[in-house]
Design an enzyme around this catalytic site. Structure first.
Site, PDB file in Angstrom:
ATOM      1  N   ASP A 115      55.465  27.271  45.943  1.00 31.24           N
ATOM      2  CA  ASP A 115      54.921  25.968  45.595  1.00 31.24           C
ATOM      3  C   ASP A 115      54.446  25.952  44.147  1.00 31.24           C
ATOM      4  O   ASP A 115      54.219  26.976  43.530  1.00 31.24           O
ATOM      5  CB  ASP A 115      53.782  25.586  46.537  1.00 31.24           C
ATOM      6  CG  ASP A 115      52.460  26.181  46.108  1.00 31.24           C
ATOM      7  OD1 ASP A 115      52.391  27.403  45.919  1.00 31.24           O
ATOM      8  OD2 ASP A 115      51.495  25.426  45.955  1.00 31.24           O
TER       9      ASP A 115
ATOM     10  N   HIS B  23      41.269  32.111  39.151  1.00 27.58           N
ATOM     11  CA  HIS B  23      41.931  31.412  40.241  1.00 27.58           C
ATOM     12  C   HIS B  23      43.165  32.179  40.722  1.00 27.58           C
ATOM     13  O   HIS B  23      43.427  32.261  41.910  1.00 27.58           O
ATOM     14  CB  HIS B  23      42.334  30.025  39.753  1.00 27.58           C
ATOM     15  CG  HIS B  23      42.858  29.133  40.813  1.00 27.58           C
ATOM     16  ND1 HIS B  23      42.074  28.193  41.436  1.00 27.58           N
ATOM     17  CD2 HIS B  23      44.078  29.044  41.381  1.00 27.58           C
ATOM     18  CE1 HIS B  23      42.801  27.574  42.332  1.00 27.58           C
ATOM     19  NE2 HIS B  23      44.016  28.048  42.329  1.00 27.58           N
TER      20      HIS B  23
ATOM     21  N   HIS C 217      39.069  23.025  47.199  1.00 20.56           N
ATOM     22  CA  HIS C 217      39.369  22.055  46.152  1.00 20.56           C
ATOM     23  C   HIS C 217      38.072  21.389  45.741  1.00 20.56           C
ATOM     24  O   HIS C 217      37.893  20.185  45.896  1.00 20.56           O
ATOM     25  CB  HIS C 217      40.422  21.058  46.643  1.00 20.56           C
ATOM     26  CG  HIS C 217      41.416  20.711  45.599  1.00 20.56           C
ATOM     27  ND1 HIS C 217      41.653  19.436  45.183  1.00 20.56           N
ATOM     28  CD2 HIS C 217      42.214  21.490  44.834  1.00 20.56           C
ATOM     29  CE1 HIS C 217      42.577  19.444  44.240  1.00 20.56           C
ATOM     30  NE2 HIS C 217      42.929  20.679  44.011  1.00 20.56           N
TER      31      HIS C 217
ATOM     32  N   GLU D 252      42.479  26.648  51.573  1.00 17.48           N
ATOM     33  CA  GLU D 252      42.204  26.588  50.147  1.00 17.48           C
ATOM     34  C   GLU D 252      40.896  25.858  49.895  1.00 17.48           C
ATOM     35  O   GLU D 252      40.393  25.159  50.772  1.00 17.48           O
ATOM     36  CB  GLU D 252      43.326  25.798  49.433  1.00 17.48           C
ATOM     37  CG  GLU D 252      44.530  26.623  49.067  1.00 17.48           C
ATOM     38  CD  GLU D 252      44.331  27.391  47.768  1.00 17.48           C
ATOM     39  OE1 GLU D 252      43.243  27.297  47.162  1.00 17.48           O
ATOM     40  OE2 GLU D 252      45.269  28.094  47.360  1.00 17.48           O
TER      41      GLU D 252
ATOM     42  N   SER E 175      36.350  31.157  45.280  1.00 17.75           N
ATOM     43  CA  SER E 175      36.055  30.150  44.280  1.00 17.75           C
ATOM     44  C   SER E 175      34.669  30.440  43.735  1.00 17.75           C
ATOM     45  O   SER E 175      33.677  30.299  44.449  1.00 17.75           O
ATOM     46  CB  SER E 175      36.130  28.764  44.924  1.00 17.75           C
ATOM     47  OG  SER E 175      35.465  27.810  44.146  1.00 17.75           O
TER      48      SER E 175
ATOM     49  N   GLU F  25      49.831  20.798  36.439  1.00 20.99           N
ATOM     50  CA  GLU F  25      49.764  21.014  37.883  1.00 20.99           C
ATOM     51  C   GLU F  25      50.090  19.745  38.654  1.00 20.99           C
ATOM     52  O   GLU F  25      49.622  19.551  39.774  1.00 20.99           O
ATOM     53  CB  GLU F  25      48.371  21.541  38.235  1.00 20.99           C
ATOM     54  CG  GLU F  25      48.131  22.863  37.545  1.00 20.99           C
ATOM     55  CD  GLU F  25      46.769  23.477  37.797  1.00 20.99           C
ATOM     56  OE1 GLU F  25      46.002  22.919  38.589  1.00 20.99           O
ATOM     57  OE2 GLU F  25      46.495  24.521  37.189  1.00 20.99           O
TER      58      GLU F  25
END
Lengths: 264, 987
Positions: free
Chosen positions: B500, B246, B315, B313, B779, B543
């Protein structure tokens, strides 16, 4: 401090149309400032230094429990006196979407008999149970005392973006009183100005009510977003229709500013 | 403990109840007559009877529509009652707001251990069996990974048997533990340590770590700070996180032996060879690239004073397990990328692309551990609504694809665009700097056990035993508060750098920031937690959402903390940046990690992989003209093509007031827009266009063509609305199966070859069209392990594009405008039906997949852009899935007007059958309409390109396509086509 009418755009957790309304007020010559509620509670900013209080849209405190409720309580328990003084000074309050929800839950709308702290109406989940972004036409009540809608003759075209916009009065008497007082300012209609079911009335509001004012016409709240139709390119069909450069919504802000210039 | 129930009065419409009843009836096919919903607040606090009355009356209940009961229920009949609430420790946003509301109302403060827990009680009437009640819970109302549920049947007493609500367990004797791990063990045991700890480290990496800790210098230095020769769990976790796929993109940086057609080549890093090199070469020609590949998001110029920021991104895993929480977290997570880029950007748009299983997938074919595609779809949609709408960012563009290949592994791509002045508080806004002595500050949410191991978890396949530790719920309002406060701090110049907390938590954010100055010293005991009981390693890698990490100069810290306090945003100094060369982590006085920063970031050994391209050749499908009208209707109502209005309307695309070309356009505000155009500055006519390109169907045949097509699609979408083809930047998002060959993954080398070909396609097309990559994401491991087989997704590449529209007043929409306007087809049609929707409705794949010829494509784009800039084009629609037939039909019905087309006039390859011309999905084409008086000027502008006048807009509603022999190939009307297109997802 400038000579221009001064607008306090209230910020709190989850408010998100603060910049949109600030822009609209600036376009009509006001000096708009976004101010966090905590800075007023702390005394760093004073409500009395402004002429117009703008309660913008958004999801204050996530709309958790009920839309607008937690922010309404904050105003009620932390800023009640300042707010009542502001109203008594014949200044203006405008609430849009979440701001309108805050106003009815606080009670400054409809504010019957000058009681600005009693809830008589509510705004709750749309009949279809979901958030929707769609454009609607609004018919303006020409007999209303509302400062903000003066001079509007044709139906106004603006977007709604909400999940809890269904207007419900406490009972029939409240509705009658609103109508008799001409406190019903804007209602959902179709392009021809006729009432209709969903999607003309996007949320199932009783009596098609989209916005109301108090008895003085100086306090006004509405679900749709006039601040999101202030320039031509915001209109969903601007690429296929002849339209003026100025959007339908801007006059609401201009009326407020002109009132301040004239009366305050 | 008080239990307050709040219900609508019986005469009120229960909108939520009705919508749940509809879903039970339609999705689960269980007959329920009525559903009533009751909000339940369990308040664990020492309130008096008078206080609780006030809370129930003045906070929790709407006096117009609702009633309440305290410690008793509403005596309403039910056949089944179901109560659903979050498990302890799962974010309960409403509960947190209720605490704040109660504190405001009563003027009190909750003490630690006091809390409000919310749940929902559903009263169902109708005949519902015990088994059906269970099914309603697990199939719709509750997600057992994160929620408890309890069921009662008619006659049972709810109040006396309701589950006692517990907070997260507060162990009275918590001892923070730091374990030393013995790596002096066999290879098998090393791998077992990695597997058991979900570290996702391979043998070579484990050995490298072992060797580091055996080094005499390292040993001596560690001894000085009180650490033994064994790595601590904090250190091992940090290395696993930093070295995760990742975070380090090991596969994209691997050395690959690639074999194709008997030839083998060595590729040193796909990323460097194809992605970054494309950008570097293009950067020699373009002067508007500002910050690429180095920060949380890519930065490009907008005008003289502002930059645009963009990041997309994925998810996927969390959304498969909890679609709602996964999607909210996906959105608020990607929001933090532009927020954490340079000095921090303002967030101006979201874009979301989803790949789901078909909504009508048979329930019986699903394993119990997999959620139904429809439920995933609805959950993700709700998540985007709450994540996007509540934060106040317009969702302006997106795409939803359906394929059985995504039943087990849905893909959730979330993107956010940002905008920032080129200079803020006297500094270039896109740069990051940290100086030794700056303070390490964490802001926003607190740390909990939620979301531990997200970075390493995304590197493993899902299976039926997958745990819930990596699932969490986002808190949009917590983040919005932080966003507002940090913007104020930014403009006041109160911090030096910001990043972040995403994957890897503090370990990642503090680790990365430390690279700028050369070290850090952090005390984890200072980090605020949601509840006690977190061990140091958990604090370091958790996280938990809604957190940013900053570098604040000591002289600014008081002002910074004061501002955060006044904005109700938690901010905590947890350490200092240093130039010691070490990541030094303490818990109180005790050192728990002491690692060389170079080893953490540069120590990772590279992967060596093999890839072998084995093309699957399939024959061409027969496209004899059976029923073209029927085919068109069928394609329009296929899930991929059909109207997504149901979804789009539930997203706010108006907020911030910049909307110029909306997702829905046309005479009835419901036509499908090609790309979004927004105008970020009200006093400037310059705009931003946003689009995407994705087509995994082509990838099933050839991933090179898939990549080329995706880039071309994204680019032509932007050109179609008026974007400048010479000002487009793109992002790549690769979602793949596991491309590492092993015994358990026998076709890993083929999957890697597919990746190589996709990367080559990216390079060639990006260079050809002059569109630099500015950021990206990959990913892998999108696989699901069933007992006997592993199901991988098809290679899926999303290209997201951002471009500049020089004058939004010239922007064009896809709906036809006036009768009499001339219809043009721009671009050449080839016999390319491989992976097309035409093949798909016939159950075939086809062979010849659409290619991109970048030279004529770019020439055409520039010419079309010139025509649009000169105001010569009244409508323009990208020609993609479904070919000319679908593009023309969509333009016609969006404009509410008829259209006549003559196939004989379409510029196409020699000898193509009519129907193949209609449905071929060749790239680089548009359907354009032009008013007759602009015909000459338009044709002059387009001269030298492949284009032709092919038809006319009519004032009636007929849609007629004439074949080469002069007979009507398609003869229907736009209302019928529109209905076919609107019906499937009208939920």
């Amino acid at each position: 401090m400038s000579d221009k009418p001064r607008v306090l755009v209230l910020l709190a957790a989850g408010i998100n149309r603060d910049q949109d309304t600030e822009t609209a007020f600036r376009m009509v010559g006001a000096d708009a400032e976004r101010v966090h509620i905590n800075d007023i509670v702390d005394g760093r900013r004073r409500l009395k230094d402004y002429h117009i209080l703008m309660l913008p849209g958004g999801f204050s405190f996530g709309d958790d429990i009920a839309s607008g409720k937690v922010l309404a309580n904050k105003l009620k328990y932390k800023l009640k006196d300042e707010l009542l003084e502001f109203i008594a000074d014949k200044k203006l309050v405008l609430g849009v979407c979440n701001g309108f929800q805050v106003m009815v839950k606080l009670g400054i709308l409809p504010g019957f008999d000058g009681n600005y702290m009693r809830q008589d109406v509510t705004l709750t989940h749309n009949d279809f149970g979901k958030f929707e972004d769609r454009w609607v036409y609004l018919k303006v009540n020409p007999k209303s005392r509302c400062i903000f809608t003066r001079g509007i003759e044709k139906p106004v075209y603006v977007p709604v973006c909400h999940g809890e916009g269904k207007f419900i009065p406490r009972d029939h008497d409240v509705l009658t009183q609103l109508q008799d007082n001409d406190q019903v300012v804007v209602q959902y209609v179709d392009a021809n100005g006729e009432f209709g079911a969903y999607p003309v009335n996007p949320n199932g509001s009783v009596a098609h009510i989209a916005g109301i004012c108090d008895e003085t016409g100086r306090i006004f709240g509405m679900m749709p977003h006039p601040e999101n139709y202030i320039v031509r390119t915001q209109h969903p069909r601007w690429t296929r229709t002849e339209l003026p450069d100025e959007g339908d919504g801007l006059i609401i802000f201009r009326n407020a500013v002109e009132y301040v210039e004239r009366e305050l | 403990m008080w239990r307050v129930e709040v219900a609508l009065r019986p005469d009120m419409t229960d909108a939520l109840g009705s919508s749940i009843r509809k879903q039970i009836n339609e999705d689960l096919r269980i007959d329920v007559e009525k559903v009533q919903t009751i909000d339940v607040y369990t308040i664990t606090s020492n309130l008096t009877q008078r206080q609780i009355e006030a809370v129930a009356r003045d906070l929790l209940t709407d006096p117009i529509t609702q009633d309440y009961r305290i410690n008793t229920g509403f005596d309403r009949p039910f056949s089944v009652a179901i109560e659903v609430g979050y498990k302890p420790g799962v974010t309960d946003n409403v509960g947190a707001t209720a605490v704040e509301g109660i504190e405001d109302l009563l003027g009190i403060k909750f003490s630690p251990g006091e809390f409000v827990h919310t749940s929902k009680l559903y009263l169902l009437s109708g005949k519902v069996s015990r088994q059906e009640a269970e099914e309603i819970c697990t199939g719709l109302l509750a997600n057992p990974l994160i929620e408890h549920f309890q069921i009662w049947h008619a006659g049972e007493d709810i109040q006396s048997t309701v589950r006692k609500v517990a907070g997260p367990s507060y162990g009275s004797s918590f001892e923070p533990r730091v374990a030393g791990i013995d790596l002096d063990v066999s290879d098998d045991e090393l791998l077992e340590i990695s597997r058991k700890g979900v570290l996702s480290l391979n043998l070579e990496e484990m050995r490298k770590i072992r060797a580091y800790f055996k080094d005499d210098r390292v040993k001596a230095e560690r001894e000085k700070v009180g650490l033994g020769p064994r790595p601590t769990d904090v250190e091992l976790e940090m290395l696993a996180q930093t070295w995760s796929e990742h975070c380090k993109h090991k596969i994209f940086n691997a050395t690959i032996d690639y074999t194709e057609g008997g030839k083998t080549e060595k590729i040193e890093s796909l990323f460097k060879t194809y992605i970054r090199r494309a950008t570097e070469e293009i950067a020699r020609e373009k002067d508007w690239l500002v910050s690429v590949f180095v920060d949380n998001a890519g930065v490009v110029g907008f005008d003289d004073n502002y930059n645009m920021v963009f990041k997309v991104e994925t998810h996927n895993h969390p959304s498969a397990l909890d679609p709602y929480g996964g999607a909210v977290t996906g959105i608020v997570g990607v929001n933090r990328d532009p927020m954490g880029t340079g000095l921090g950007a303002d967030l101006i748009f979201n874009t979301d692309v989803f790949c789901f299983g078909p909504p009508d997938f048979p329930y019986k074919k699903l394993p119990a551990s997999v959620l139904h595609p429809k439920r995933i779809f609805k959950g993700v949609r709700k998540g985007v609504e709450d994540g996007g709408n509540k934060i106040g960012i317009p969702t302006v563009n997106g795409s939803i694809l359906f394929d059985e290949a995504y039943v087990y592994n849905p893909l959730v791509y979330c993107g956010t665009g940002g905008f920032m002045p080129k200079e803020i508080a006297g500094r270039p806004s896109h740069e990051k700097q940290v100086q030794p002595g700056d303070l390490v500050v964490m802001t926003g949410g607190r740390i909990g056990k939620d979301g531990i191991h997200g970075a390493t978890f995304s590197s493993v396949a899902l299976d039926e035993e997958t745990s819930s530790a990596a699932v969490q719920i986002g808190a949009p309002i917590v983040q919005r508060k932080m966003q507002d406060a940090l913007k104020e701090a930014r403009d006041m110049g109160l911090y030096r750098a910001i990043t972040d907390n995403g994957a890897g938590g503090l370990s990642s954010s503090v680790g990365e920031m430390s690279e700028f100055c050369g070290g850090c010293e952090v005390d984890l005991e200072k980090a605020p937690t949601k509840y006690p009981g977190l061990h140091p390693w958990e604090l370091w890698v958790s996280e938990s959402q809604e957190r940013m990490t900053l570098a604040v100069p000591p002289e600014k810290i008081d002002a910074f903390l004061d501002l955060c306090r006044r904005r109700d945003v938690e901010a905590t100094v947890i350490g200092t940046y240093t130039d010691s060369g070490k990541v030094h982590v303490k818990y109180g006085e005790k050192t728990v990690a002491y690692l060389d920063i170079d080893f953490v970031h540069e120590g990772l050994p590279g992967l060596k992989l093999t890839a072998k391209w084995q093309p699957k050749v399939e024959g061409e499908v027969d496209a004899s003209p059976v029923d073209p009208t029927g085919s068109l209707r069928k394609i329009l109502s296929s899930y991929n093509i059909c109207s997504k209005e149901w979804v789009i309307r539930q997203y706010d695309h108006e907020v911030q007031g910049g909307s110029v070309v909306k997702p829905l356009v046309g005479s009835e505000n419901d036509g499908p827009s090609d790309a979004a155009v927004i105008r970020p500055l009200v006093d400037s006519k310059r705009g931003i266009a946003v689009s995407n390109g994705i087509n995994p169907k082509y990838g099933e045949i050839d991933t090179y063509a898939m990549a080329a097509s995706a880039i071309d699609e994204a680019v032509r979408n932007i050109v179609a609305v008026g974007g400048d083809p010479d000002r487009i930047a793109i992002l790549d998002n690769f979602c793949w199966g596991n491309p590492i060959l092993s015994e358990s993954n026998p076709d890993g080398d083929h999957k890697l070859a597919q990746l190589v070909r996709a990367a080559k396609g990216c390079y060639d097309t990006a260079i050809g069209l002059g569109t630099p990559f500015i950021s990206g994401k990959d990913s892998f491991h999108n696989e699901y392990r069933l007992e006997n087989e592993t199901i991988a997704i098809p290679p899926t590449l999303l290209i997201s594009a951002i471009g500049v529209v020089p004058d939004v007043g010239r922007a064009v929409t896809m709906d036809v405008k006036s009768p009499g306007d001339i219809v043009y087809i721009l671009g050449e049609t080839f016999d390319e039906l491989g992976g097309s929707h035409y093949c798909m409705i016939g159950g075939a794949r086809g062979g010849s997949v659409p290619k991109v010829d970048a030279v004529p494509a770019l020439k055409l784009y520039r010419a079309l852009h010139g025509a649009i800039q000169s105001g010569l084009v009244v409508s323009c629609h990208d020609c993609s899935e479904g070919g000319i037939a679908v593009a023309a039909a969509e333009s016609a019905f969006a404009g509410g007007l008829g259209m006549r087309l003559d196939i004989a006039k379409v510029p196409a390859s020699q000898g193509m059958a009519d129907e193949r011309i209609l449905f071929s999905e060749s790239n680089s084409r548009f359907v354009v309409t032009v008013s007759p008086e602009k015909k000459e000027a338009f044709e002059a502008e387009l001269a030298g390109n492949s284009f032709a006048e092919v038809g006319l807009i009519t004032g009636d509603k007929s849609f007629i396509v004439t074949g080469k022999d002069g007979t009507a190939l398609i003869d229907t009307d736009i209302d019928e086509l529109k209905e076919a297109w609107k019906a499937p997802l009208r939920w």
